[in-house]
Scaffold this active site. Structure first.
Site, mmCIF file in Angstrom:
data_model
loop_
_atom_site.group_PDB
_atom_site.id
_atom_site.type_symbol
_atom_site.label_atom_id
_atom_site.label_comp_id
_atom_site.label_asym_id
_atom_site.label_seq_id
_atom_site.Cartn_x
_atom_site.Cartn_y
_atom_site.Cartn_z
ATOM 1 N N CYS A 1 0.802 -1.224 0.000
ATOM 2 C CA CYS A 1 0.000 0.000 0.000
ATOM 3 C C CYS A 1 0.832 1.271 0.000
ATOM 4 O O CYS A 1 0.608 2.184 -0.816
ATOM 5 C CB CYS A 1 -0.980 -0.001 1.169
ATOM 6 S SG CYS A 1 -0.204 0.036 2.815
ATOM 7 N N HIS B 1 -2.730 1.069 7.007
ATOM 8 C CA HIS B 1 -3.012 1.031 5.574
ATOM 9 C C HIS B 1 -3.189 2.445 5.035
ATOM 10 O O HIS B 1 -3.676 3.337 5.739
ATOM 11 C CB HIS B 1 -4.279 0.208 5.306
ATOM 12 C CG HIS B 1 -4.505 -0.097 3.870
ATOM 13 N ND1 HIS B 1 -3.705 -0.966 3.158
ATOM 14 C CD2 HIS B 1 -5.450 0.346 2.991
ATOM 15 C CE1 HIS B 1 -4.156 -1.051 1.906
ATOM 16 N NE2 HIS B 1 -5.202 -0.264 1.786
ATOM 17 N N HIS C 1 -6.047 1.703 -4.164
ATOM 18 C CA HIS C 1 -5.034 1.246 -3.211
ATOM 19 C C HIS C 1 -4.549 -0.148 -3.542
ATOM 20 O O HIS C 1 -5.244 -0.935 -4.203
ATOM 21 C CB HIS C 1 -5.575 1.274 -1.783
ATOM 22 C CG HIS C 1 -6.817 0.454 -1.560
ATOM 23 N ND1 HIS C 1 -7.000 -0.351 -0.467
ATOM 24 C CD2 HIS C 1 -7.959 0.307 -2.294
ATOM 25 C CE1 HIS C 1 -8.180 -0.938 -0.515
ATOM 26 N NE2 HIS C 1 -8.777 -0.550 -1.626
#
Length: 480
Positions: free
Chosen positions: A392, A442, A454
């Site tokens: 990520c 994240h 993402h």
């Protein structure tokens, strides 16, 4: 007001599903199609609750039949004695075997058993135009069967396939566990559902998820379902989620060409990014080498001048020689001062590369648009390649690097970059952060329309999701 729900006991169908899964009937296929589009095929998103409840009921009936007939085999000594008497030659009655039951969901659902793929044609013959491909493990709705050809509907493709390449009925039902990708969806009316680190209400809340969102199922227990969110596992109360299986679908020729173009664009963009980084490194090395050369040349010239000056001073008076020494001492101090300034300049230069300082170009919309070129590409933990695999923070770092912005390879560290913005005021290009418990776990990029792009997890790769697919904890603006 946010409502949070928990469960103490499971519904009957949930118990049935649990037992069926415990018997090994479900396996999550990590090679299933990505969920970046988050679309389902009509008639091919199957309710696991209903499907496995039916299977369990069938197995339970079989067990009851065996239990009923077992005592009859040893009912009385008379029957046993008759069996060994020569006159009793009548063949024993065979125990009836129950016919496998095909659940309603698989009455008209077929799964491709081709080695790679089978062509979907416009008409039921091999000379007809190819409309698309049904790859191994993809599912389709069977509309009709005639002369060895099945008319199917899958995704955006409707056409004909030779029936020999399709598993139907009980065969398709058995293959569902192999090729289906299983999801849990928060039930409507459950405003917010806690995701726990362990299957109990006293464990830490990992995050919160909204209703009507799909999450990959890892394991199903009696009261809890283990799901995967952005590559990390958590537990949700079984009573407040519905379970279903999605299957890969047929790919039309137009979709196949569009995907090839997308991959080519992504590869080109990645090559351009890497070339730009290489050019920047070469420029910096060249500038450093030039500076070093200039400094060396200046030092040589200064040495020559000092030598000439020394020769002239040798013919001068003692007083002038003394004065010359003083000047050299002064020159030395100036040189030392210059060195200190150079060192200070070097430190400032190093500081300018810190993660909170930017000299990039472009605007947020351009960054968000560029990021979407890589949807569908793989997730790799610790990676930063937009085409071969990234995690990520590697994804957002590499995207922003294309525009001249330097970000750290860490979601937590990126949460301190740029400037803080409210979640209600986010713009394309802003970074959205999510917690796993007490830490930032994240990061995603806002692209507008309430959506983010993402690098999610190994199963889905880079994809587009609703911004509130889980509870965000903050946002940062890198540009401006």
């Amino acid at each position: 007001m946010i409502k949070t729900h928990w469960v103490k006991t499971a519904a009957v169908c949930g118990t049935a599903l649990t037992l069926a899964l415990a018997a090994g009937s479900v396996r999550v296929d990590t090679n299933a199609a990505t969920m970046c589009k988050e679309t389902e095929m009509a008639g091919l998103s199957l309710s696991l609750d209903k499907h496995y409840a039916d299977v369990y009921n069938e197995e339970e009936q079989e067990e009851n039949i065996d239990a009923t007939e077992a005592p009859a085999a040893t009912a009385s000594p008379v029957a046993t004695q008759a069996a060994v008497t020569p006159a009793a030659t009548t063949a024993p009655t065979a125990t009836p075997v129950p016919t496998p039951h095909v659940t309603k969901q698989f009455v008209d659902t077929a799964i491709s058993i081709a080695d790679d793929y089978v062509n979907v044609r416009k008409k039921p013959n091999t000379d007809s135009k190819i409309l698309g491909k049904l790859y191994e493990g993809c599912a389709a709705k069977v509309l009709s069967n005639k002369n060895g050809w099945a008319k199917i509907e899958s995704g955006k493709v409707t056409g004909y396939i030779k029936s020999e390449y399709l598993a139907t009925g009980i065969k398709a039902q058995k293959l569902a566990a192999k090729y289906g990708k299983y999801y849990a969806k928060v039930k409507p009316g459950t405003v917010t559902l806690n995701v726990r680190t362990k299957p109990n209400t006293s464990s830490t809340i990992m995050t919160q998820i909204p209703e009507d969102e799909n999450y990959e199922v890892v394991k199903i227990g009696k009261d809890w379902v283990k799901i995967s969110i952005d590559g990390e596992d958590g537990f949700v109360a079984r009573e407040f989620v519905c379970l279903h299986a999605n299957f890969k679908k047929a790919v039309s020729i137009a979709e196949e060409k569009a995907e090839a173009r997308r991959k080519a664009r992504a590869e080109k963009a990645e090559q351009e990014r890497l070339a730009a980084l290489a050019a920047e490194r070469a420029r910096q090395q060249s500038a450093s080498s030039s500076s070093s050369s200039s400094s060396s040349s200046s030092g040589s010239s200064s040495s020559s001048n000092r030598s000439s000056s020394s020769s002239n001073r040798s013919s001068s008076s003692s007083r002038k020689s003394s004065s010359s020494v003083t000047r050299r001492s002064s020159s030395s101090r100036k040189s030392s001062s210059s060195s200190r300034k150079s060192s200070s300049s070097s430190k400032k230069s190093s500081s300018s590369k810190s993660y909170s300082s930017y000299t990039g170009s472009g605007n947020g919309s351009e960054v968000a648009s560029y990021a979407q070129n890589f949807v569908g590409n793989p997730y790799v933990y610790g990676g930063s390649s937009l085409t071969r695999g990234t995690d990520c923070s590697g994804f957002t770092m590499s995207v922003y690097a294309q525009f001249g912005y330097s970000l750290p390879h860490s979601a937590a560290a990126q949460s301190g970059c740029g400037s803080k913005v409210s979640l209600s005021n986010v713009q394309p290009g802003d970074l959205i952060f999510y917690r796993n418990g007490s830490r930032i776990g994240h990061v995603a990029m806002y692209i507008g329309g309430g959506r983010v792009v993402h690098a999610s997890n190994p199963s889905d790769g880079i994809k587009i999701s609703n911004m509130y697919y889980r509870k965000p904890c903050g946002a940062r603006r890198i540009i401006g």
